[in-house]
Design a protein around this motif. Structure first.
Motif, PDB file in Angstrom:
ATOM      1  N   ALA A 179     -39.062 -35.144   8.605  1.00 49.59           N
ATOM      2  CA  ALA A 179     -38.034 -34.351   8.693  1.00 49.59           C
ATOM      3  C   ALA A 179     -36.842 -35.294   8.550  1.00 49.59           C
ATOM      4  N   ALA A 180     -36.769 -36.543   9.243  1.00 50.28           N
ATOM      5  CA  ALA A 180     -35.661 -37.316   9.200  1.00 50.28           C
ATOM      6  C   ALA A 180     -35.508 -37.908   7.758  1.00 50.28           C
ATOM      7  N   THR A 181     -36.642 -38.167   7.188  1.00 51.18           N
ATOM      8  CA  THR A 181     -36.793 -38.674   5.851  1.00 51.18           C
ATOM      9  C   THR A 181     -35.995 -37.731   4.731  1.00 51.18           C
ATOM     10  N   ASP A 182     -36.521 -36.554   4.970  1.00 51.65           N
ATOM     11  CA  ASP A 182     -35.829 -35.563   4.035  1.00 51.65           C
ATOM     12  C   ASP A 182     -34.423 -35.310   4.213  1.00 51.65           C
ATOM     13  N   ALA A 183     -34.009 -35.418   5.479  1.00 50.91           N
ATOM     14  CA  ALA A 183     -32.446 -35.237   5.657  1.00 50.91           C
ATOM     15  C   ALA A 183     -31.735 -36.550   5.172  1.00 50.91           C
ATOM     16  N   SER A 184     -32.525 -37.634   5.392  1.00 46.79           N
ATOM     17  CA  SER A 184     -31.711 -38.831   4.798  1.00 46.79           C
ATOM     18  C   SER A 184     -31.872 -38.965   3.485  1.00 46.79           C
ATOM     19  N   TRP A 185     -32.807 -38.630   2.561  1.00 42.62           N
ATOM     20  CA  TRP A 185     -32.956 -38.559   1.317  1.00 42.62           C
ATOM     21  C   TRP A 185     -31.998 -37.616   0.605  1.00 42.62           C
ATOM     22  N   GLN A 186     -31.777 -36.466   1.224  1.00 44.18           N
ATOM     23  CA  GLN A 186     -30.910 -35.635   0.628  1.00 44.18           C
ATOM     24  C   GLN A 186     -29.538 -35.959   0.903  1.00 44.18           C
ATOM     25  N   ASP A 187     -29.044 -36.519   2.076  1.00 40.90           N
ATOM     26  CA  ASP A 187     -27.887 -37.076   2.303  1.00 40.90           C
ATOM     27  C   ASP A 187     -27.687 -38.266   1.156  1.00 40.90           C
ATOM     28  N   SER A 188     -28.351 -39.101   0.755  1.00 37.35           N
ATOM     29  CA  SER A 188     -28.459 -40.258  -0.277  1.00 37.35           C
ATOM     30  C   SER A 188     -28.080 -39.582  -1.643  1.00 37.35           C
ATOM     31  N   LEU A 189     -28.738 -38.422  -1.909  1.00 39.21           N
ATOM     32  CA  LEU A 189     -28.470 -37.602  -3.253  1.00 39.21           C
ATOM     33  C   LEU A 189     -27.182 -37.155  -3.319  1.00 39.21           C
ATOM     34  N   ASP A 190     -26.691 -36.387  -2.191  1.00 44.18           N
ATOM     35  CA  ASP A 190     -25.544 -35.594  -2.145  1.00 44.18           C
ATOM     36  C   ASP A 190     -24.332 -36.666  -2.170  1.00 44.18           C
ATOM     37  N   ARG A 191     -24.563 -38.016  -1.582  1.00 45.32           N
ATOM     38  CA  ARG A 191     -23.460 -39.105  -1.514  1.00 45.32           C
ATOM     39  C   ARG A 191     -23.424 -39.508  -3.106  1.00 45.32           C
ATOM     40  N   ILE A 192     -24.559 -39.676  -3.816  1.00 45.16           N
ATOM     41  CA  ILE A 192     -24.596 -40.267  -5.087  1.00 45.16           C
ATOM     42  C   ILE A 192     -23.960 -39.055  -5.996  1.00 45.16           C
ATOM     43  N   LYS A 193     -24.205 -37.877  -6.016  1.00 47.95           N
ATOM     44  CA  LYS A 193     -23.418 -36.823  -6.617  1.00 47.95           C
ATOM     45  C   LYS A 193     -22.015 -36.878  -6.436  1.00 47.95           C
ATOM     46  N   ARG A 194     -21.618 -37.275  -5.297  1.00 42.20           N
ATOM     47  CA  ARG A 194     -19.947 -37.207  -5.096  1.00 42.20           C
ATOM     48  C   ARG A 194     -19.497 -38.436  -5.967  1.00 42.20           C
ATOM     49  N   THR A 195     -20.238 -39.528  -5.574  1.00 40.39           N
ATOM     50  CA  THR A 195     -19.300 -40.721  -6.097  1.00 40.39           C
ATOM     51  C   THR A 195     -19.752 -40.942  -7.797  1.00 40.39           C
ATOM     52  N   ASP A 196     -20.970 -40.545  -8.107  1.00 40.06           N
ATOM     53  CA  ASP A 196     -21.237 -40.993  -9.393  1.00 40.06           C
ATOM     54  C   ASP A 196     -21.446 -39.874 -10.357  1.00 40.06           C
ATOM     55  N   MET A 197     -21.543 -38.611  -9.939  1.00 35.07           N
ATOM     56  CA  MET A 197     -21.863 -37.414 -11.029  1.00 35.07           C
ATOM     57  C   MET A 197     -20.935 -36.286 -10.595  1.00 35.07           C
ATOM     58  N   ALA A 198     -19.661 -36.487  -9.957  1.00 34.77           N
ATOM     59  CA  ALA A 198     -19.125 -35.365  -9.381  1.00 34.77           C
ATOM     60  C   ALA A 198     -18.685 -34.197 -10.600  1.00 34.77           C
ATOM     61  N   ASP A 199     -18.565 -34.793 -11.883  1.00 36.41           N
ATOM     62  CA  ASP A 199     -18.315 -33.737 -13.119  1.00 36.41           C
ATOM     63  C   ASP A 199     -19.546 -33.444 -13.903  1.00 36.41           C
ATOM     64  N   THR A 200     -20.791 -33.609 -13.210  1.00 33.79           N
ATOM     65  CA  THR A 200     -21.810 -33.003 -13.864  1.00 33.79           C
ATOM     66  C   THR A 200     -21.960 -31.735 -13.982  1.00 33.79           C
ATOM     67  N   GLU A 201     -22.693 -31.142 -15.228  1.00 37.07           N
ATOM     68  CA  GLU A 201     -22.785 -29.895 -15.228  1.00 37.07           C
ATOM     69  C   GLU A 201     -24.259 -29.545 -15.112  1.00 37.07           C
ATOM     70  N   GLU A 211     -27.732 -28.651 -13.258  1.00 32.24           N
ATOM     71  CA  GLU A 211     -28.093 -27.938 -12.335  1.00 32.24           C
ATOM     72  C   GLU A 211     -29.647 -27.798 -11.919  1.00 32.24           C
ATOM     73  N   GLY A 212     -30.169 -27.314 -10.819  1.00 33.28           N
ATOM     74  CA  GLY A 212     -31.428 -27.192 -10.463  1.00 33.28           C
ATOM     75  C   GLY A 212     -32.286 -28.638 -10.695  1.00 33.28           C
ATOM     76  N   ASP A 213     -33.503 -28.409 -11.279  1.00 35.64           N
ATOM     77  CA  ASP A 213     -34.424 -29.558 -11.373  1.00 35.64           C
ATOM     78  C   ASP A 213     -33.767 -30.581 -12.193  1.00 35.64           C
ATOM     79  N   GLU A 214     -32.948 -30.231 -13.162  1.00 39.98           N
ATOM     80  CA  GLU A 214     -32.524 -31.475 -14.159  1.00 39.98           C
ATOM     81  C   GLU A 214     -31.480 -32.370 -13.152  1.00 39.98           C
ATOM     82  N   LEU A 215     -30.584 -31.735 -12.331  1.00 40.93           N
ATOM     83  CA  LEU A 215     -29.817 -32.116 -11.596  1.00 40.93           C
ATOM     84  C   LEU A 215     -30.356 -33.204 -10.529  1.00 40.93           C
ATOM     85  N   ILE A 216     -31.520 -32.855 -10.037  1.00 41.13           N
ATOM     86  CA  ILE A 216     -32.348 -33.368  -8.931  1.00 41.13           C
ATOM     87  C   ILE A 216     -32.726 -34.668  -9.406  1.00 41.13           C
ATOM     88  N   ALA A 217     -33.444 -34.472 -10.875  1.00 40.68           N
ATOM     89  CA  ALA A 217     -33.977 -35.818 -11.558  1.00 40.68           C
ATOM     90  C   ALA A 217     -32.953 -36.679 -12.010  1.00 40.68           C
TER      91      ALA A 217
END
Length: 314
Positions: free
Chosen positions: A118-140, A142-148
């Motif tokens: 559970a802790a790993t899931d939460a931390s991994w998601q936090d890392s992806l969310d942070r990367i989205k905010r800092t590196d891919m804020a304007d990306t279009e 979605e879904g599996d493509e965004l996660i990849a």
């Protein structure tokens, strides 16, 4: 008695550390040099520099925030002090993790395994969310493509799910060994009260000697044991900038970040070169190369500092 012996062994084990001579030769060979060796577990120069640079960046970000709020007039970072703190922290962590494994604390129960997942899931998601905010804020995407795309970008930053899981596992082991080392410790109410009273008196003396120390403690997230009269919390109301103004600000911040990174890298290289120069048993050729490198690094640091000063004025 066993717990006291365990605690003594932990303290004694922290004292064990051996380094190596840092002579700049072939870059790849130099990057593999062992910086820390604790009971056969090693950290090479490349890994150490990455951790050290992260520590420098965090220290810079903290001081930059204090400067913006008027807490300090200028940013003043001692790379040698940050390096020593990084070194001490790594050794302490390695020793504690080794002792945890020796005591078989790494053999997790079913409940602990679920907690780790559970802790790993939460931390991994936090890392992806942070990367989205800092590196891919304007990306279009979605879904599996965004996660990849986010996971690919995470790998570029050296972050993988396996790395996150290992970090969470180590945090769990550190928590378990600290609990083991202190589980037989008994604290009386009188001792708690005496300790609290002592902290209150120390806080009073600190705040009376330096009136802004209280605000510093609050902003730094420290536990406040005494609150002087006359302080008030002020809520700041933020108004969004116009798009054109925001673009100018973003460009200035980007330049500032680049300048900061260049200065951090230059200071890191200079500090390592200075450390190498201080080592004994080197040949005259190595010393001459390091001294020549020192002059180049001094100029590089000065140029990076000038660039950062200009970026801060914009």
């Amino acid at each position: 008695m066993k717990k006291k012996t365990c605690l003594i062994l932990l303290i004694a084990a922290v004292m064990m550390l051996s380094g190596c001579t840092l002579v700049v030769k072939d870059p790849e060979v130099d990057a593999r040099r062992v910086i820390i060796d604790v009971n056969g577990e090693t950290v090479d120069k490349r890994a150490f520099i990455n951790i050290y640079n992260n520590a420098l960046n965090e220290e810079y970000a903290t001081q930059q925030m204090y400067k913006q709020f008027g807490r300090i007039q200028s940013i003043n970072i001692d790379p040698d002090q940050v390096m020593q703190a990084t070194l001490d922290g790594l050794v302490r962590r390695m020793v504690l993790l080794q002792k945890a494994k020796e005591l078989k604390l790494d053999e997790l129960t079913e409940e602990e395994t679920a907690e780790l997942a559970a802790a790993t899931d939460a931390s991994w998601q936090d890392s992806l969310d942070r990367i989205k905010r800092t590196d891919m804020a304007d990306t279009e995407l979605e879904g599996d493509e965004l996660i990849a795309a986010l996971e690919e970008k995470a790998v570029e930053h050296g972050i993988t799910r396996e790395v996150v899981e290992q970090s969470e596992r180590e945090q769990m082991l550190l928590k378990k060994i600290r609990a083991l080392a202190t589980e037989d410790s008994a604290v009386t109410d009188e001792a708690i009260q005496a300790d609290f009273d002592a902290k209150v008196e120390a806080a009073k003396a600190e705040y009376e000697g330096s009136p802004d120390a209280f605000g510093f403690a609050v902003n730094a997230g420290r536990t406040v044991y005494y609150r002087p009269a006359g302080y008030r919390y002020i809520k700041q109301v933020l108004v969004k900038f116009f798009a054109d103004d925001q673009a100018v600000i973003d460009e200035a911040l980007k330049a500032l970040t680049t300048a900061k990174q260049e200065l951090t890298a230059a200071q890191s290289d200079k500090s390592l070169n200075d450390t190498a120069l201080a080592q004994d048993g080197q040949s005259e050729t190595d010393i001459a190369l390091l001294q020549e490198k020192a002059g180049e690094l001094d100029a590089r640091v000065a140029a990076a500092q000038e660039k950062l000063d200009q970026a801060e004025q914009k």
